[in-house]
Design an enzyme around this catalytic site. Structure first.
Site, short mmCIF file in Angstrom:
data_model
loop_
_atom_site.label_atom_id
_atom_site.label_comp_id
_atom_site.label_asym_id
_atom_site.label_seq_id
_atom_site.Cartn_x
_atom_site.Cartn_y
_atom_site.Cartn_z
N MET A 337 97.36 28.27 10.40
CA MET A 337 98.19 29.49 10.42
C MET A 337 98.66 29.87 9.01
O MET A 337 98.56 31.03 8.60
CB MET A 337 99.42 29.29 11.32
CG MET A 337 99.11 29.11 12.78
SD MET A 337 98.26 30.53 13.51
CE MET A 337 99.61 31.67 13.70
N ASP A 356 101.41 23.05 0.08
CA ASP A 356 101.10 22.01 1.07
C ASP A 356 101.44 20.66 0.45
O ASP A 356 101.98 20.60 -0.66
CB ASP A 356 99.63 22.10 1.55
CG ASP A 356 99.48 21.59 2.98
OD1 ASP A 356 99.78 20.40 3.22
OD2 ASP A 356 99.08 22.37 3.86
N VAL A 413 104.24 24.36 8.94
CA VAL A 413 103.79 22.96 8.89
C VAL A 413 103.63 22.44 10.31
O VAL A 413 103.82 23.19 11.28
CB VAL A 413 104.77 22.08 8.06
CG1 VAL A 413 104.82 22.56 6.62
CG2 VAL A 413 106.16 22.07 8.68
N GLU A 415 103.86 21.06 14.01
CA GLU A 415 104.87 21.35 15.04
C GLU A 415 105.60 20.06 15.38
O GLU A 415 105.38 19.43 16.43
CB GLU A 415 104.17 21.95 16.27
CG GLU A 415 105.10 22.50 17.33
CD GLU A 415 105.74 23.83 16.96
OE1 GLU A 415 105.82 24.15 15.76
OE2 GLU A 415 106.15 24.55 17.88
N LYS A 420 109.46 19.37 10.09
CA LYS A 420 110.07 20.68 9.77
C LYS A 420 111.43 20.46 9.10
O LYS A 420 111.78 21.17 8.16
CB LYS A 420 110.22 21.51 11.05
CG LYS A 420 108.87 21.87 11.68
CD LYS A 420 108.81 23.29 12.14
CE LYS A 420 107.60 23.57 13.02
NZ LYS A 420 106.50 24.26 12.40
N SER A 442 105.94 27.63 17.29
CA SER A 442 105.65 28.33 18.54
C SER A 442 106.43 27.77 19.70
O SER A 442 106.53 28.43 20.74
CB SER A 442 104.15 28.34 18.84
OG SER A 442 103.53 27.20 18.36
N HIS A 463 107.18 34.54 14.31
CA HIS A 463 106.11 33.88 15.07
C HIS A 463 104.85 34.75 15.02
O HIS A 463 104.85 35.86 15.54
CB HIS A 463 106.60 33.68 16.52
CG HIS A 463 105.62 32.97 17.39
ND1 HIS A 463 105.50 33.24 18.73
CD2 HIS A 463 104.71 32.01 17.12
CE1 HIS A 463 104.56 32.47 19.25
NE2 HIS A 463 104.07 31.71 18.29
N ASN A 513 104.81 33.69 24.73
CA ASN A 513 104.24 32.47 25.32
C ASN A 513 104.78 32.18 26.71
O ASN A 513 104.09 31.62 27.55
CB ASN A 513 104.46 31.28 24.38
CG ASN A 513 103.51 31.35 23.21
OD1 ASN A 513 102.57 32.16 23.21
ND2 ASN A 513 103.73 30.53 22.19
P1 NAD Z 1 97.86 22.94 11.02
O1 NAD Z 1 97.87 21.49 11.38
O2 NAD Z 1 96.56 23.63 10.94
O3 NAD Z 1 98.58 23.14 9.62
C1 NAD Z 1 99.76 22.50 9.25
C2 NAD Z 1 99.74 22.34 7.73
O4 NAD Z 1 101.01 21.88 7.31
C3 NAD Z 1 98.71 21.34 7.25
O5 NAD Z 1 97.93 21.91 6.22
C4 NAD Z 1 99.55 20.19 6.70
O6 NAD Z 1 98.96 19.52 5.60
C5 NAD Z 1 100.81 20.95 6.28
N1 NAD Z 1 101.98 20.10 6.17
C6 NAD Z 1 102.39 19.14 7.01
N2 NAD Z 1 103.52 18.58 6.53
C7 NAD Z 1 103.83 19.22 5.39
C8 NAD Z 1 104.87 19.09 4.43
N3 NAD Z 1 105.83 18.19 4.61
N4 NAD Z 1 104.88 19.92 3.38
C9 NAD Z 1 103.91 20.82 3.21
N5 NAD Z 1 102.89 20.98 4.08
C10 NAD Z 1 102.85 20.18 5.15
O7 NAD Z 1 98.84 23.65 12.07
P2 NAD Z 1 98.88 25.17 12.50
O8 NAD Z 1 98.07 25.35 13.74
O9 NAD Z 1 98.64 26.03 11.32
O10 NAD Z 1 100.40 25.30 12.98
C11 NAD Z 1 101.44 25.39 12.03
C12 NAD Z 1 102.67 25.93 12.71
O11 NAD Z 1 102.39 27.21 13.26
C13 NAD Z 1 103.19 25.11 13.87
O12 NAD Z 1 104.58 25.15 13.88
C14 NAD Z 1 102.63 25.81 15.09
O13 NAD Z 1 103.41 25.61 16.24
C15 NAD Z 1 102.72 27.24 14.64
N6 NAD Z 1 101.83 28.19 15.33
C16 NAD Z 1 100.54 27.85 15.58
C17 NAD Z 1 99.73 28.74 16.22
C18 NAD Z 1 98.28 28.42 16.49
O14 NAD Z 1 97.60 29.20 17.18
N7 NAD Z 1 97.76 27.32 15.95
C19 NAD Z 1 100.21 30.01 16.58
C20 NAD Z 1 101.53 30.35 16.28
C21 NAD Z 1 102.32 29.42 15.64
#
Ligand code: NAD
Length: 737
Positions: A337, A356, A413, A415, A420, A442, A463, A513
């Site tokens: 995302m 990151d 980052v 979930e 967080k 989410s 979101h 959702n």
């Molecule tokens: P993802 O696993 O693809 O990406 C998460 C990223 O965060 C990774 O690159 C990881 O290295 C990085 N990260 C983790 N800890 C960290 C830290 N301490 N400092 C910096 N970076 C860090 O996950 P995603 O699917 O992109 O989801 C991310 C967020 O978005 C979540 O909260 C999720 O609920 C939300 N979200 C996801 C979707 C979806 O369809 N995947 C949709 C809406 C919201």
């Protein structure tokens, strides 16, 4: 004579250049005043013997977007007022009103002097219909030129001669395709369809248009010439015998009969091509008047045109907050995302620091942006230079100190509450005073996350939906302590990236959702009852959903559904979930290893391309199957729409959603809720709360208590109220007036 919206300059050759340039508007639109002025220009140019012909163009970068929303809104108000006062003559008066534009364009077409439309940029709806009434059309070959009759997308159809002129210029099949889908054409495609005469370099547009007149362009439309033949020979030809019997079937396949506007296009063309042009215009006018009276047209225009624009322009922006000029934002978490959020922000002109855990991960996030940019260049949506400029605005980093200049930081980052929490604390260490922190979570409530913040008033949820670059909706979530400034900045940011926001209060699953889970949950119920999977998917599509619930579940990931079920049971107790759902989903994930599209195995099988996905045959062995003939497809359709609408109503009742426009727009843009209904609450308003409550009670008796109507709905039914009446989004404005 001088005009407010046009300038007229006649050159030495006697060609009047009419330039449409509305003051104070970014785009030209048809208003009553514009129509009156255009009418006066036709009269003046006819009366002036020095004028040999007219070229009409736009003074803006686009030609025109078509009719102004206030004009369309006024038609509904007019009709409703008229119907209340005078039910017998209301339709006749509406018929006369909708005929005004048709009449104006026909007057231009038959004025006796040649008119050429010089299309310098996007030309849509009524503006294209006017251009089609001109005797010549020249379009610029700039990539930004899009030519379309998109009315069907908001529940109506081209009602100012469009259906008749397009079908007399292009072959019937292309004409129907263009109008029933509302697709945009490039200038060259429009020329190939015979809708424009010439496509030229932008700087040659006016000279080429003038040259057409100098070359003796006849001021007579082809259909007004003796012996005119419809392209392909009209309705009674062997070729038409191939097209017309299939056309309604194709339309039905695409729309399931849910869109009166689309069907009216077929009727207008089929009937109109068999009669003289002026009679054909009357046929179109008659169907347009009829379609304008449908619930579908009213609800679609309200949600997809009026409300969407109002929300996009900041209808929910708190008063008294100065507009934020965002320059640099931060995105933390460069994963699936975060990388896309960074890209769309940079594409909107913002500088983005993309953080990151290490440089490798941050660079990987930027590389995702590179892929998206490359894709857009390949599709001709961006030039190479624009792509380079966008990517230059994304600075990958592993150092939180680089966020020191950001006025907004969005975290995406993992979930996970603890991850967080650590990120919120690290960002706040460096974030300047007054900057806003937004979470893209989410599932985690914003108020809970905000407890980790030293400045909860500046903490908010933004979101996004996946794929971020395509989905137009963002859900802005207010935590208990979120302040007005945070909301204003979030909305300014959403406006900057050209997405439509809805603002909701904090709750598990927020708005979108919560509704989506109901949709998928109903499909689990149906599977367990033994409804054949194909019938589940087809019923949903026939109800107007763009993607079946099982296909959607595959996209979202079935293991995520399992996670959500487990988390709900852990947080709210086992009673909060249906054990049969848990059994089904855990069997899919844990026993069968079917996670959804991501591992090519879900409710569907995903063979390598070009083969298409198909429902997993084994799914039918999970439960004894009912015979399709023993099932009522109408009831299946209702179950999907009613369960979602009920959830939307609950969010209103709980104070999560406070403005019906947001539930409607959110439901359509967020998960494609049957657009012809105008959205989840308009679906209820459209049939009336009383009918909805009766339907819900009937479904509850057979399919479970989740269909029971809520106290709010029962109260509305008893009082004959609608959501837009009881929760009137314009109440504040009306009180102020
Ligand atoms: P993802 O696993 O693809 O990406 C998460 C990223 O965060 C990774 O690159 C990881 O290295 C990085 N990260 C983790 N800890 C960290 C830290 N301490 N400092 C910096 N970076 C860090 O996950 P995603 O699917 O992109 O989801 C991310 C967020 O978005 C979540 O909260 C999720 O609920 C939300 N979200 C996801 C979707 C979806 O369809 N995947 C949709 C809406 C919201």
């Amino acid at each position: 004579m001088s005009y407010t919206n046009f300038t007229v300059a006649t050159d030495a050759d006697g060609i009047a250049l009419v330039t449409w340039d509305m003051p104070g508007k970014s785009m030209n639109v048809f208003t009553t005043e514009v129509m009156e002025e255009l009418n006066a220009i036709v009269d003046a140019t006819v009366a002036d013997s020095a004028v040999k012909g007219v070229v009409i163009t736009s003074g803006k970068s686009t030609f025109s977007g078509g009719a102004d929303l206030s004009m369309i809104k006024a038609m509904f108000t007019f009709y409703n007022d008229e119907k209340a006062a005078n039910p017998d003559t209301a339709a006749q008066k509406l018929f006369d009103l909708v005929g005004r534009m048709t009449g104006l364009f026909r007057k231009l077409e038959t004025c006796g002097k040649p008119w050429v439309s010089a299309i310098n940029g996007t030309c849509m709806g009524g503006a294209l219909e006017m251009s089609l009434a001109c005797h010549g059309r020249v379009a610029s070959n700039a990539k930004s030129v899009k030519i379309a009759l998109p009315e069907v997308k908001v529940g109506i159809f081209p009602g100012a001669g469009g259906t008749q002129r397009v079908a007399r210029l292009a072959d019937a099949q292309s004409a129907l395709q263009m109008m029933t889908t509302g697709q945009s054409l490039s200038a060259s495609r429009a020329k190939a369809m015979n809708l424009v005469h010439q496509v030229v370099e932008p700087d040659q547009l006016i000279p080429a248009a003038k040259q057409m007149i100098k070359d003796g362009l006849k001021p007579v439309a082809p259909w007004d010439e003796k012996g005119f033949k419809v392209p392909g020979g009209g309705i009674w030809t062997p070729a038409s015998a191939q097209l017309w019997p299939a056309a309604p079937a194709i339309l039905r396949r695409e729309t399931a009969g849910n869109y009166p506007g689309a069907l009216a296009i077929l009727k207008c063309v089929y009937e109109g091509l068999q009669v003289p042009f002026d009679t054909a215009l009357k046929i179109e006018q008659r169907y347009f008047t009829q379609v304008l009276q449908t619930t579908e047209a009213f609800s679609m225009i309200r949600s997809l045109f009026i409300s969407m624009q109002e929300l996009g322009k900041g209808a929910r922006r708190p008063a008294g907050q100065p507009k934020t000029e965002l320059k640099r934002i931060g995105v933390v978490g460069a994963g699936f995302m975060g990388a896309s959020i960074a890209y769309v922000s940079a594409a909107a002109g913002l500088e983005v620091t993309l953080i990151d855990r290490d440089m490798d991960a941050a660079n990987k996030g930027k590389a995702t942006g590179e892929g998206l940019a490359k894709d857009s260049v390949g599709k001709g949506r961006l030039t190479q230079d624009e792509a380079v400029a966008i990517l230059a605005r994304i600075t990958p980093s592993a150092d939180y100190a680089d966020l020191k200049d950001a006025s907004l930081v969005i975290e995406a980052v993992f979930e996970d509450r603890d991850v967080k929490k650590a990120v919120i604390e690290a960002v706040e260490e460096v974030l300047p005073e007054g900057a806003i922190f937004a979470s893209n979570t989410s599932t985690l409530p914003i108020s809970g996350l905000a407890k980790n913040s030293k400045r909860p008033a500046d903490f908010i949820g933004i979101h996004f939906f996946s794929p971020v670059e395509k989905m137009m909706l963002t859900e802005v979530i207010l935590g208990k302590e979120t302040g007005d400034k945070a909301l204003a900045v979030a909305l300014d940011y959403v406006a900057a990236i050209k997405k439509t926001p809805i603002v909701v209060n904090d709750t598990r699953g927020f708005f979108v959702n919560r509704c989506v889970l109901r949709y998928m949950s109903e499909s689990y119920d149906m599977l367990i009852e033994g409804v054949p999977p194909a019938m589940i998917e087809n019923a949903a599509k026939m109800a107007g959903m763009p993607v079946g619930p099982l296909a959607l579940n595959d996209e979202v990931a079935i293991d995520l559904s399992l996670k959500i079920l487990k988390a709900t049971a852990a947080d709210l107790g086992d009673k909060a979930i249906d054990p049969r759902h848990m059994e089904l989903v855990s069997r899919m994930v844990e026993k069968e290893g079917r996670f959804g599209r991501k591992n090519s195995k879900g409710f569907y099988d995903y063979p390598p391309k070009p083969a298409k996905k198909s429902l997993w045959p084994e799914l039918k062995t999970f439960y004894p199957q009912k015979k399709a003939d023993d099932l009522d497809i109408e009831v299946l359709k209702q179950r999907f729409l009613v369960t979602i609408a009920l959830e939307a109503a609950r969010t209103v009742e709980e104070g999560i959603v406070t403005d019906p426009r947001e539930a409607d727009v959110g439901s359509i843009l967020g998960f494609g809720f049957a657009p012809y209904t105008g959205g989840a609450l308009s679906y209820i308003d459209g049939m009336g709360a009383k009918a909805f409550v009766e339907l819900a009670e009937k479904l509850a008796a057979s399919y479970g208590p989740h269909f029971k109507p809520t106290p709010l709905l029962k109260d509305m039914a008893a009082k004959g109220e609608t959501f837009y009446g009881r929760f009137d989004p314009y109440r504040g404005e009306k009180e102020a007036a």
